[in-house]
Motif scaffolding. Structure first.
Motif, PDB file in Angstrom:
ATOM      1  N   PHE A 142      -6.285  -0.694  -3.934  1.00 20.48           N
ATOM      2  CA  PHE A 142      -7.009  -1.792  -3.304  1.00 20.48           C
ATOM      3  C   PHE A 142      -6.613  -3.155  -3.859  1.00 20.48           C
ATOM      4  O   PHE A 142      -6.362  -4.100  -3.098  1.00 20.48           O
ATOM      5  CB  PHE A 142      -8.519  -1.588  -3.458  1.00 20.48           C
ATOM      6  CG  PHE A 142      -9.335  -2.712  -2.909  1.00 20.48           C
ATOM      7  CD1 PHE A 142      -9.459  -2.887  -1.550  1.00 20.48           C
ATOM      8  CD2 PHE A 142      -9.961  -3.624  -3.751  1.00 20.48           C
ATOM      9  CE1 PHE A 142     -10.199  -3.928  -1.026  1.00 20.48           C
ATOM     10  CE2 PHE A 142     -10.696  -4.667  -3.243  1.00 20.48           C
ATOM     11  CZ  PHE A 142     -10.823  -4.822  -1.881  1.00 20.48           C
ATOM     12  N   LEU A 143      -6.538  -3.273  -5.166  1.00 21.95           N
ATOM     13  CA  LEU A 143      -6.296  -4.575  -5.792  1.00 21.95           C
ATOM     14  C   LEU A 143      -4.920  -5.165  -5.452  1.00 21.95           C
ATOM     15  O   LEU A 143      -4.847  -6.338  -5.087  1.00 21.95           O
ATOM     16  CB  LEU A 143      -6.502  -4.475  -7.304  1.00 21.95           C
ATOM     17  CG  LEU A 143      -6.480  -5.801  -8.054  1.00 21.95           C
ATOM     18  CD1 LEU A 143      -7.594  -6.712  -7.534  1.00 21.95           C
ATOM     19  CD2 LEU A 143      -6.636  -5.559  -9.533  1.00 21.95           C
ATOM     20  N   PRO A 144      -3.829  -4.411  -5.535  1.00 26.83           N
ATOM     21  CA  PRO A 144      -2.540  -5.018  -5.152  1.00 26.83           C
ATOM     22  C   PRO A 144      -2.493  -5.431  -3.676  1.00 26.83           C
ATOM     23  O   PRO A 144      -1.931  -6.480  -3.342  1.00 26.83           O
ATOM     24  CB  PRO A 144      -1.517  -3.912  -5.430  1.00 26.83           C
ATOM     25  CG  PRO A 144      -2.166  -3.020  -6.392  1.00 26.83           C
ATOM     26  CD  PRO A 144      -3.623  -3.094  -6.113  1.00 26.83           C
ATOM     27  N   ARG A 145      -3.101  -4.635  -2.804  1.00 25.11           N
ATOM     28  CA  ARG A 145      -3.124  -5.009  -1.383  1.00 25.11           C
ATOM     29  C   ARG A 145      -3.929  -6.278  -1.170  1.00 25.11           C
ATOM     30  O   ARG A 145      -3.550  -7.138  -0.370  1.00 25.11           O
ATOM     31  CB  ARG A 145      -3.699  -3.876  -0.537  1.00 25.11           C
ATOM     32  CG  ARG A 145      -2.745  -2.752  -0.342  1.00 25.11           C
ATOM     33  CD  ARG A 145      -3.238  -1.781   0.666  1.00 25.11           C
ATOM     34  NE  ARG A 145      -4.686  -1.623   0.555  1.00 25.11           N
ATOM     35  CZ  ARG A 145      -5.371  -0.615   1.029  1.00 25.11           C
ATOM     36  NH1 ARG A 145      -4.770   0.329   1.672  1.00 25.11           N
ATOM     37  NH2 ARG A 145      -6.662  -0.547   0.879  1.00 25.11           N
ATOM     38  N   LEU A 146      -5.038  -6.413  -1.874  1.00 21.98           N
ATOM     39  CA  LEU A 146      -5.857  -7.620  -1.762  1.00 21.98           C
ATOM     40  C   LEU A 146      -5.082  -8.845  -2.239  1.00 21.98           C
ATOM     41  O   LEU A 146      -5.078  -9.887  -1.573  1.00 21.98           O
ATOM     42  CB  LEU A 146      -7.141  -7.458  -2.570  1.00 21.98           C
ATOM     43  CG  LEU A 146      -8.082  -8.662  -2.608  1.00 21.98           C
ATOM     44  CD1 LEU A 146      -8.653  -8.918  -1.218  1.00 21.98           C
ATOM     45  CD2 LEU A 146      -9.193  -8.441  -3.609  1.00 21.98           C
TER      46      LEU A 146
ATOM     47  N   GLY B  58       0.817  -1.211   0.000  1.00 23.38           N
ATOM     48  CA  GLY B  58       0.000   0.000   0.000  1.00 23.38           C
ATOM     49  C   GLY B  58       0.849   1.258   0.000  1.00 23.38           C
ATOM     50  O   GLY B  58       0.526   2.238  -0.680  1.00 23.38           O
ATOM     51  N   LEU B  59       1.947   1.240   0.746  1.00 26.82           N
ATOM     52  CA  LEU B  59       2.849   2.382   0.773  1.00 26.82           C
ATOM     53  C   LEU B  59       3.519   2.590  -0.583  1.00 26.82           C
ATOM     54  O   LEU B  59       3.625   3.731  -1.064  1.00 26.82           O
ATOM     55  CB  LEU B  59       3.898   2.180   1.860  1.00 26.82           C
ATOM     56  CG  LEU B  59       4.883   3.316   2.075  1.00 26.82           C
ATOM     57  CD1 LEU B  59       4.149   4.564   2.554  1.00 26.82           C
ATOM     58  CD2 LEU B  59       5.941   2.904   3.064  1.00 26.82           C
ATOM     59  N   ILE B  60       3.950   1.505  -1.208  1.00 32.80           N
ATOM     60  CA  ILE B  60       4.583   1.607  -2.528  1.00 32.80           C
ATOM     61  C   ILE B  60       3.602   2.154  -3.559  1.00 32.80           C
ATOM     62  O   ILE B  60       3.938   3.044  -4.352  1.00 32.80           O
ATOM     63  CB  ILE B  60       5.144   0.238  -2.958  1.00 32.80           C
ATOM     64  CG1 ILE B  60       6.329  -0.137  -2.071  1.00 32.80           C
ATOM     65  CG2 ILE B  60       5.550   0.241  -4.434  1.00 32.80           C
ATOM     66  CD1 ILE B  60       6.803  -1.563  -2.246  1.00 32.80           C
ATOM     67  N   VAL B  61       2.378   1.653  -3.546  1.00 34.36           N
ATOM     68  CA  VAL B  61       1.368   2.122  -4.500  1.00 34.36           C
ATOM     69  C   VAL B  61       1.009   3.581  -4.223  1.00 34.36           C
ATOM     70  O   VAL B  61       0.820   4.372  -5.157  1.00 34.36           O
ATOM     71  CB  VAL B  61       0.119   1.215  -4.462  1.00 34.36           C
ATOM     72  CG1 VAL B  61      -1.021   1.815  -5.251  1.00 34.36           C
ATOM     73  CG2 VAL B  61       0.466  -0.160  -5.003  1.00 34.36           C
TER      74      VAL B  61
END
Length: 89
Positions: A51-55, A32-35
């Motif tokens: 949302f999608l990468p964290r999921l 989330g921090l990177i995104v």
């Protein structure tokens, strides 16, 4: 049961929960921090982009860490079962 035994068991249980939760949350936090840095650098304000990468990372962390987490829970459960005679008697 003396209060010291109860506090020790409770402390061990809370520590186990903290470790198991952190194993799932910390990878999601890092992604989330990177995104978020990427979104700030490119001025993209899309909510689903974060949302999608964290999921996906959370699901992958659960997939790869589930065996380890269940093993830790089972060891804790077995130690609780073994302590029943000494705590009750």
């Amino acid at each position: 049961m003396s209060p010291e035994v109860f506090v020790d068991i409770f402390k061990h249980a809370l520590w186990l929960v903290l470790i198991l939760v952190c194993a799932c949350i910390i990878p999601s936090l890092i992604i989330g921090l990177i995104v978020s840095v990427f979104q700030a650098a490119t001025s993209i304000n899309e909510q689903t982009l974060s949302f999608l990468p964290r999921l996906i990372i959370t699901i992958l962390a659960l997939m790869f860490g589930a065996h380890w987490g269940f093993r830790m829970l089972m060891e804790f459960f077995y130690s609780m079962i073994e302590q029943i005679p000494s705590v009750v008697g």
